[in-house]
Design a protein around this motif. Structure first.
Motif, PDB file in Angstrom:
ATOM      1  N   TRP A  20       0.856  -1.173   0.000  1.00 47.40           N
ATOM      2  CA  TRP A  20       0.000   0.000   0.000  1.00 47.40           C
ATOM      3  C   TRP A  20       0.901   1.235   0.000  1.00 47.40           C
ATOM      4  O   TRP A  20       2.034   1.189   0.481  1.00 47.40           O
ATOM      5  CB  TRP A  20      -0.864   0.025   1.249  1.00 47.40           C
ATOM      6  CG  TRP A  20      -1.912  -1.037   1.320  1.00 47.40           C
ATOM      7  CD1 TRP A  20      -2.906  -1.284   0.422  1.00 47.40           C
ATOM      8  CD2 TRP A  20      -2.100  -1.983   2.382  1.00 47.40           C
ATOM      9  NE1 TRP A  20      -3.698  -2.326   0.846  1.00 47.40           N
ATOM     10  CE2 TRP A  20      -3.229  -2.770   2.058  1.00 47.40           C
ATOM     11  CE3 TRP A  20      -1.449  -2.252   3.592  1.00 47.40           C
ATOM     12  CZ2 TRP A  20      -3.706  -3.792   2.877  1.00 47.40           C
ATOM     13  CZ3 TRP A  20      -1.920  -3.257   4.412  1.00 47.40           C
ATOM     14  CH2 TRP A  20      -3.026  -4.032   4.051  1.00 47.40           C
ATOM     15  N   ARG A  74      -3.220 -10.623   0.290  1.00 44.42           N
ATOM     16  CA  ARG A  74      -3.180 -10.502  -1.171  1.00 44.42           C
ATOM     17  C   ARG A  74      -3.850 -11.711  -1.826  1.00 44.42           C
ATOM     18  O   ARG A  74      -4.583 -11.589  -2.803  1.00 44.42           O
ATOM     19  CB  ARG A  74      -1.735 -10.392  -1.668  1.00 44.42           C
ATOM     20  CG  ARG A  74      -1.119  -9.031  -1.377  1.00 44.42           C
ATOM     21  CD  ARG A  74       0.376  -9.042  -1.612  1.00 44.42           C
ATOM     22  NE  ARG A  74       0.723  -9.229  -2.996  1.00 44.42           N
ATOM     23  CZ  ARG A  74       1.733  -9.981  -3.431  1.00 44.42           C
ATOM     24  NH1 ARG A  74       2.495 -10.631  -2.561  1.00 44.42           N
ATOM     25  NH2 ARG A  74       2.002 -10.072  -4.701  1.00 44.42           N
ATOM     26  N   ILE A 247      -4.693   0.313  -2.995  1.00 45.36           N
ATOM     27  CA  ILE A 247      -4.558  -0.802  -3.939  1.00 45.36           C
ATOM     28  C   ILE A 247      -5.256  -0.452  -5.260  1.00 45.36           C
ATOM     29  O   ILE A 247      -4.833  -0.901  -6.335  1.00 45.36           O
ATOM     30  CB  ILE A 247      -5.104  -2.116  -3.322  1.00 45.36           C
ATOM     31  CG1 ILE A 247      -4.617  -3.323  -4.119  1.00 45.36           C
ATOM     32  CG2 ILE A 247      -6.614  -2.094  -3.201  1.00 45.36           C
ATOM     33  CD1 ILE A 247      -4.789  -4.650  -3.385  1.00 45.36           C
TER      34      ILE A 247
END
Lengths: 466, 466
Positions: A20, A74, A247
């Motif tokens: 991030w 993720r 993101i």
């Protein structure tokens, strides 16, 4: 000749961003702390840790330029819906008479998430950290239900409890969102409820009390303080939420590179600021570094609730009930009650401190639109692009259209990128009212804002002490 | 150890299939023709061309093993939503206690289309051919609205008019779908209407007549015969619709190859047959060729409307009003009125002739489930996979779960692939009723079926003449 294979620009699962982007260390003014509403002093870490998931508190005050996205998270993004597509808006461009490569419109499609908006980006992260740290329940409030369903979804995947205080008026009027939350194992209570002291006060006066976001926040915060293993969860405004949303912008960067495009303008709607923040922060950082001096960043507010456009930059409570931390931000006053526009997600009196600093320092600009022109643009988008947008997202569409038409008039070259924050399948009433001519615009009650701003009811805050 | 990067198996835009798979020349029994309801004789080409788009009629009777998907149409699929993801159902597998690689469940996610189901696959194709051939209006009927919104969406992209006769009971009870159709420029009329002779007959007796799919079909067919440039459009049952849907199964094949998986069982829900057909035809063809002898294909019907499980294989009208062609198929009788289950898309008295032949010849099997167990499975799927399924799709989920648990009990290795035909955002009432314990099952009224089947009211059809 249009290359349709380039109309939906995708990333491979393994191209999902690894980190991030934290803009806090690069801001043109120092980030102000969260203030304890009880004493006007910066909230001590132990208080913050008691309210929010620990890792989120650390991220809130982090000075690291980037923060790694944990591998497990993720993977979960990938399993669920990310990376999301970036579309070239060929259908809309054709309608606007700007076919060709001089003026281009792209949009990032966050509507493909399981709850239909960008909100799961932070819901999954908050649920992940909570689970890791042994928290067994997250509590939040929700108005129209978009955030409540995202958090229910996130908590359910990590097998932790999610409790949502939903403003009673919405609880009754919007049964769909409530059912969706329950499908994801969320415990949904109409607020004011009998379950908290804050709620009981109103409930006992009137069991049918319509409630407000302010009361619901108070109930959620109070509930979260009850157990060592429960925490309060926020869906916008604070730094760590905007961080998780970056993101979006990171993916957009990679996707634009694939088609050799570079944005001149970034557009996003602004309620608490997480959608615009998520889109623009990775680019704004380049602008602050001097690498991208001409980039325009435009936040779009509803005319009925224009915190940045019409508010003041000052200290104010995060909620009307004065239980949440005090923040330095653009605000219409914590007692300001916005008119009942259909964009429930934009009816917030304040604005994320990160966005507020960037707006104050003129790194970005802000505009306002009325809901009829917004919903009209949303409908044009549905007809030309085939996706019915959420009313919140339609604010960005309206502005992107205006930008494109202005560039056409001035014979400018321009690449416009906006974020489609969500779909409108739960907002069909707004479109129906527009179609039958019943949708109304709300003029901003300046008197009300002045009243809300002149009654801050705030402990004195000594900025020289931070 | 789960590899989450393999949980959503994607295809690149340029990997979209180049052709549809036509199973007609390989069927184990010859395809029967469409019969003119007026005289009991095979519909002559000029009659078929007057009703349906010309290219679709040619595809209906084609003996080519594959039919090329026009480039422009493939590009439009890409621009809109295809290829769609194939998911490995790790969350559901974990819940069922079958973690590991012995029993695997995959699902093809057709819910990501702009109208939320697989229906646009054929809507786009029919709109494309209509535009190409100078047709300026497509007319159809819709019950719950899923097909009507897909056709509105498709016609709108090709700038041709779409007129939808929507059963009045749904028109009133399901305003959301109606608004979505209108957002895509669809003209939606409550049926029975005053606009056709077929509708007027009922409308003049009672302007609030609740209508039926049978009456709506009659209105649509009548309307389409009025102009040289308008045609009738069908969303299931006929060969060309199943052909267009084979893009689903073709993608699944390519996606499974990417993870070195091969299905033992294919599962899909069956209403008119287009969803199951689209998934299984490319595989069934291999089975008929002897290349895939052990593949099981399972169609799932609601217990309240089990055309294949409880109907007869015979000639019957495609609609209750006897305006549509007569087909040889499994049927419960064209006068059979299914109980009001929430899976509106599965409430059809007949079954696609292709599916009917494959079922009759035991190339595939069929099962039935009650709606409470179906909706319960849908809710389990939402909790474990994060996607709220349409009630129709939940039929396939229920069967996939049963298959997995049976394999677990028998310590078998099994790879199960099912089609998630759509999402349930417009079907929240079904979930609500389940949650509060109000959802009921309908026992099949055998007497009603017998009555419907014993009154065929049909011209004599001489099969020796084809």
């Amino acid at each position: 000749m249009t290359d349709f294979y380039n109309t939906r620009i995708l990333l491979e699962p393994n191209e999902i961003p690894k980190e991030w982007v934290n803009i806090v260390p690069d801001l043109p003014a120092p980030m102000t702390p969260l203030i304890n509403p009880m004493d006007g002093k910066p909230a001590p870490p132990e208080l913050a840790f008691a309210i929010f998931p620990k890792e989120c508190v650390l991220q809130e005050v982090s000075q690291e330029p980037t923060i790694q996205i944990p591998k497990e998270l993720r993977e979960l993004y990938v399993r669920s819906y990310r990376p999301t597509p970036l579309h070239r808006a060929y259908g809309l461009e054709k309608e606007l008479g700007i076919e060709g490569e001089d003026i281009k419109i792209f949009y990032k499609n966050e509507s493909v998430s399981p709850t239909g908006s960008h909100k799961p980006n932070t819901a999954l992260a908050q649920a992940y950290y909570s689970k890791r740290d042994g928290v067994d329940e997250l509590i939040t409030e929700t108005g129209a239900g978009q955030w409540g369903s995202a958090l229910s979804y996130g908590c359910n995947l990590f097998d932790i409890k999610c409790t949502v205080y939903m403003v009673r008026a919405s609880f009754i009027q919007k049964p769909g969102r409530k059912i969706l939350m329950r499908a994801f194992n969320g415990q949904v209570h109409a607020s004011p409820s009998k379950l908290t002291d804050s709620g009981k006060y109103y409930y006992e006066q009137d069991p049918d009390h319509p409630g407000s976001l302010g009361i619901a926040i108070s109930e959620a915060v109070e509930h979260s303080m009850r157990s060592e293993k429960s925490r309060y969860s926020l869906g916008s405004v604070v730094n760590f939420v905007l961080l998780h949303q970056t993101i979006i912008g990171q993916e957009v960067k990679a996707q634009l590179q694939k088609v050799n495009a570079k944005p001149d303008v970034l557009v996003g709607c602004m309620g608490g600021g997480s959608n615009l923040g998520g889109l623009m922060i990775p680019f704004a950082k380049d602008k602050l570094d001097g690498k991208y001096p001409d980039l325009e960043i435009v936040g779009v507010e509803p005319r009925a609730c224009p915190s940045v456009n019409k508010g003041e930059y000052r200290w104010d409570y995060g909620d009307s009930a004065k239980k949440a931390p005090i923040l330095k931000m653009y605000t219409l006053g914590h007692n300001f009650i916005p008119s009942p526009i259909h964009s429930g997600g934009l009816r917030y009196h304040g604005m994320a401190p990160i966005i507020s600093i960037l707006a104050k320092k003129k790194i970005m600009s802000s505009v306002m639109h009325h809901q009829t022109e917004v919903i009209g643009s949303g409908l044009l988008f549905a007809k030309t692009e085939g996706i019915l947008p959420a009313p919140e997202a339609a604010h960005a569409i309206k502005e992107a259209i205006d930008q494109a038409l202005r560039a056409k008039e001035n014979s400018e070259k321009k690449t416009i990128v906006f974020c489609l924050s969500g779909h409108g399948f739960f907002d069909l009433l707004a479109y129906k009212e527009y179609m039958v001519g019943n949708l109304v615009d709300y003029e901003l009650p300046n008197v009300e804002i002045q009243k809300a701003l002149s009654a801050p009811d705030m402990p004195s805050i000594d900025e020289t002490r931070f």
